[in-house]
Design an enzyme around this catalytic site. Structure first.
Site, PDB file in Angstrom:
ATOM      1  CB  SER A 136      -1.003   0.160   1.310  1.00 22.14           C
ATOM      2  OG  SER A 136      -0.146  -0.012   2.365  1.00 22.14           O
ATOM      3  CD  GLU A 165       1.057   7.695   5.238  1.00 17.98           C
ATOM      4  OE1 GLU A 165       0.945   6.623   5.886  1.00 17.98           O
ATOM      5  OE2 GLU A 165       1.594   8.703   5.857  1.00 17.98           O
ATOM      6  CB  THR A 190      -1.291  12.222   5.866  1.00 18.23           C
ATOM      7  OG1 THR A 190      -1.194  13.116   4.962  1.00 18.23           O
ATOM      8  CG2 THR A 190      -0.369  10.968   5.781  1.00 18.23           C
ATOM      9  CG  ASP A 206       1.332  14.758  17.117  1.00 17.37           C
ATOM     10  OD1 ASP A 206       0.997  14.200  18.418  1.00 17.37           O
ATOM     11  OD2 ASP A 206       1.635  13.949  16.318  1.00 17.37           O
ATOM     12  CB  ALA A 208      -5.872   6.225  18.346  1.00 23.73           C
ATOM     13  CG  PHE A 231       9.900  13.455   9.208  1.00 31.10           C
ATOM     14  CD1 PHE A 231       8.924  14.736   9.806  1.00 31.10           C
ATOM     15  CD2 PHE A 231       9.339  12.161   8.908  1.00 31.10           C
ATOM     16  CE1 PHE A 231       7.522  13.966   9.515  1.00 31.10           C
ATOM     17  CE2 PHE A 231       8.113  11.863   8.620  1.00 31.10           C
ATOM     18  CZ  PHE A 231       7.366  12.799   8.975  1.00 31.10           C
ATOM     19  CG  HIS A 288       1.465   1.792   4.574  1.00 30.82           C
ATOM     20  ND1 HIS A 288       0.496   1.903   4.122  1.00 30.82           N
ATOM     21  CD2 HIS A 288       1.988   3.012   5.200  1.00 30.82           C
ATOM     22  CE1 HIS A 288       0.174   3.137   4.147  1.00 30.82           C
ATOM     23  NE2 HIS A 288       1.039   4.024   4.639  1.00 30.82           N
TER      24      HIS A 288
HETATM   25  P1  FAD Z   1      -2.658   6.888  20.349  1.00 35.45           P
HETATM   26  O1  FAD Z   1      -2.569   5.559  19.986  1.00 35.45           O
HETATM   27  O2  FAD Z   1      -3.688   7.404  20.979  1.00 35.45           O
HETATM   28  O3  FAD Z   1      -1.196   7.147  21.399  1.00 35.45           O
HETATM   29  C1  FAD Z   1      -0.704   8.261  21.673  1.00 35.45           C
HETATM   30  C2  FAD Z   1       0.057   8.359  22.994  1.00 35.45           C
HETATM   31  O4  FAD Z   1      -1.045   8.179  24.040  1.00 35.45           O
HETATM   32  C3  FAD Z   1       1.086   7.192  22.947  1.00 35.45           C
HETATM   33  O5  FAD Z   1       2.010   7.698  23.799  1.00 35.45           O
HETATM   34  C4  FAD Z   1       0.410   6.097  23.809  1.00 35.45           C
HETATM   35  O6  FAD Z   1       1.362   5.299  24.610  1.00 35.45           O
HETATM   36  C5  FAD Z   1      -0.476   7.092  24.783  1.00 35.45           C
HETATM   37  N1  FAD Z   1      -1.935   6.252  25.174  1.00 35.45           N
HETATM   38  C6  FAD Z   1      -2.851   5.700  24.153  1.00 35.45           C
HETATM   39  N2  FAD Z   1      -3.952   5.249  24.793  1.00 35.45           N
HETATM   40  C7  FAD Z   1      -3.547   5.532  26.231  1.00 35.45           C
HETATM   41  C8  FAD Z   1      -4.228   4.989  27.357  1.00 35.45           C
HETATM   42  N3  FAD Z   1      -5.574   4.583  27.349  1.00 35.45           N
HETATM   43  N4  FAD Z   1      -3.850   5.554  28.494  1.00 35.45           N
HETATM   44  C9  FAD Z   1      -2.550   6.093  28.676  1.00 35.45           C
HETATM   45  N5  FAD Z   1      -1.769   6.345  27.482  1.00 35.45           N
HETATM   46  C10 FAD Z   1      -2.358   6.081  26.353  1.00 35.45           C
HETATM   47  N6  FAD Z   1      -0.462  11.998  12.395  1.00 35.45           N
HETATM   48  C11 FAD Z   1      -1.581  12.971  11.675  1.00 35.45           C
HETATM   49  O7  FAD Z   1      -1.559  14.183  12.129  1.00 35.45           O
HETATM   50  N7  FAD Z   1      -1.856  12.775  10.262  1.00 35.45           N
HETATM   51  C12 FAD Z   1      -1.823  11.488   9.921  1.00 35.45           C
HETATM   52  O8  FAD Z   1      -2.361  11.145   8.862  1.00 35.45           O
HETATM   53  C13 FAD Z   1      -0.877  10.651  10.419  1.00 35.45           C
HETATM   54  N8  FAD Z   1      -0.836   9.326  10.060  1.00 35.45           N
HETATM   55  C14 FAD Z   1      -0.135   8.413  10.378  1.00 35.45           C
HETATM   56  C15 FAD Z   1       0.204   7.145  10.155  1.00 35.45           C
HETATM   57  C16 FAD Z   1       0.860   6.110  10.772  1.00 35.45           C
HETATM   58  C17 FAD Z   1       0.989   4.694  10.186  1.00 35.45           C
HETATM   59  C18 FAD Z   1       1.577   6.379  11.900  1.00 35.45           C
HETATM   60  C19 FAD Z   1       2.419   5.584  12.556  1.00 35.45           C
HETATM   61  C20 FAD Z   1       1.415   7.827  12.315  1.00 35.45           C
HETATM   62  C21 FAD Z   1       0.623   8.763  11.900  1.00 35.45           C
HETATM   63  N9  FAD Z   1       0.543   9.922  12.191  1.00 35.45           N
HETATM   64  C22 FAD Z   1      -0.429  10.900  11.668  1.00 35.45           C
HETATM   65  C23 FAD Z   1       1.386  10.628  13.325  1.00 35.45           C
HETATM   66  C24 FAD Z   1       0.373  10.269  14.804  1.00 35.45           C
HETATM   67  O9  FAD Z   1      -0.657  11.150  14.635  1.00 35.45           O
HETATM   68  C25 FAD Z   1       1.258  10.575  16.020  1.00 35.45           C
HETATM   69  O10 FAD Z   1       2.138   9.904  16.240  1.00 35.45           O
HETATM   70  C26 FAD Z   1       0.296  10.926  17.287  1.00 35.45           C
HETATM   71  O11 FAD Z   1       1.248  11.545  18.355  1.00 35.45           O
HETATM   72  C27 FAD Z   1      -0.258   9.571  18.007  1.00 35.45           C
HETATM   73  O12 FAD Z   1      -1.145   9.151  17.328  1.00 35.45           O
HETATM   74  P2  FAD Z   1      -1.903   7.762  17.770  1.00 35.45           P
HETATM   75  O13 FAD Z   1      -3.031   7.742  16.861  1.00 35.45           O
HETATM   76  O14 FAD Z   1      -0.529   6.715  17.596  1.00 35.45           O
HETATM   77  O15 FAD Z   1      -1.948   8.105  19.208  1.00 35.45           O
END
Ligand code: FAD
Length: 276
Positions: free
Chosen positions: A6, A8, A39, A99, A113, A206, A256
């Site tokens: 895939s 991106e 994204t 973020d 998430a 980055f 990916h």
């Molecule tokens: P989460 O899974 O919510 O985690 C965030 C933080 O909170 C982590 O440190 C985790 O350990 C902690 N956490 C999670 N759940 C809990 C809980 N229940 N209790 C305590 N701590 C917890 N960013 C963008 O803005 N746009 C994009 O399109 C984008 N695409 C991405 C695609 C991929 C494949 C990846 C790997 C990253 C992408 N990102 C994108 C970056 C991402 O948004 C950031 O890394 C962001 O800081 C975390 O998002 P997450 O969904 O992993 O968060």
């Protein structure tokens, strides 16, 4: 069997960028991707561009995944966007916390998430295949590696179908992450995210911010090449092709590619891979 791949993209900011990306996509479609993803800007800042690019991909006859971040969002806004995406024929989402751009307060009705994944499942059942992010080298804000793995397992329990990793150049970190996630019952496919190496300064800058480590030997080699782009690209091609070969030999479910809206590096890597 051919390994699924895939690609991106990020939403282009200008009409020229959009036109260029159309050409890039046509090149990459020759590699028959399982889907292409787009994204979503920090705090939803590119929503219009994201959805427009996703719409173009679907119109081109290719499956598209929309990234979707929830930080700062309300349930009502997410509900409305899900309806829009469903109406467009989108069947796959990459569900993220995201973020916030600097200067914004947190706010919003979603903290993690996992909250978004649970909400999407509750609102739309199985309408969407949900991908989530995974961090083999640990998310930069995680309290500890264990806490990050637990957070990943919570996302899986909330209803994620599969995961895509942050990019990495150390395959051991990936294998360990997958093993440990399995032990926690999080046994969905974890697809390695592959970042081709085509420039030095951009990658180094980055990576510091997103929790991906550039091993010392790669960093030093890149720095030593200075402005010699041809050498950086040749070295990057070798390193990333080797990484993909290792991952394929170990039986990864798919690859990916973070294309950075370019086709050449991804095409070069895939044309050299033995098992793809
Ligand atoms: P989460 O899974 O919510 O985690 C965030 C933080 O909170 C982590 O440190 C985790 O350990 C902690 N956490 C999670 N759940 C809990 C809980 N229940 N209790 C305590 N701590 C917890 N960013 C963008 O803005 N746009 C994009 O399109 C984008 N695409 C991405 C695609 C991929 C494949 C990846 C790997 C990253 C992408 N990102 C994108 C970056 C991402 O948004 C950031 O890394 C962001 O800081 C975390 O998002 P997450 O969904 O992993 O968060």
């Amino acid at each position: 069997m051919k390994l699924p791949v895939s690609f991106e993209f990020f939403p282009p900011k200008t009409p020229e960028g959009a036109e260029k990306l159309r050409g890039v996509r046509q090149q990459l479609y020759k590699l028959q991707p399982e889907f292409c993803s787009v994204t979503y800007g920090a705090g939803g800042s590119t929503q219009e561009g994201t959805f427009a690019t996703v719409g173009e991909i679907i119109a081109e006859g290719v499956a598209a995944a929309s990234h979707f971040s929830c930080i700062g969002a309300t349930k009502a806004s997410v509900r409305a966007q899900l309806a829009t995406l469903k109406g467009m024929g989108v069947k796959r989402l990459v569900a993220l916390r995201g973020d916030l751009p600097s200067g914004y307060g947190a706010g919003g009705e979603f903290q993690y998430a996992s909250d978004l994944v649970a909400f999407i499942r509750a609102e739309t059942g199985d309408d969407f295949q949900i991908e989530v992010a995974a961090y083999p080298e640990v998310h930069p804000q995680a309290k500890s590696p264990e806490a990050d793995l637990q957070a990943f397992a919570i996302k899986v329990k909330a209803g994620a179908n599969s995961a895509i990793t942050q990019y990495f150049y150390n395959s051991d970190a990936y294998f360990r992450f997958v093993d440990e996630a399995h032990k926690l019952g999080a046994d969905i496919p974890v697809v390695p995210g592959i970042m081709p190496i085509t420039s030095s300064s951009q990658l180094l800058r980055f990576s510091d911010a997103c929790g991906a480590e550039i091993p010392r030997w790669i960093r030093l080699r890149l720095q030593a090449y200075g402005d010699d782009i041809a050498s950086i690209k040749a070295f990057g091609l070798e390193v990333v092709t080797d990484l993909c070969d290792q991952l394929i030999s170990a039986g990864v479910p798919a690859l990916h590619f973070y294309t950075m809206n370019q086709s050449a590096a991804t095409t070069d890597i895939l044309s050299r891979l033995k098992g793809a």
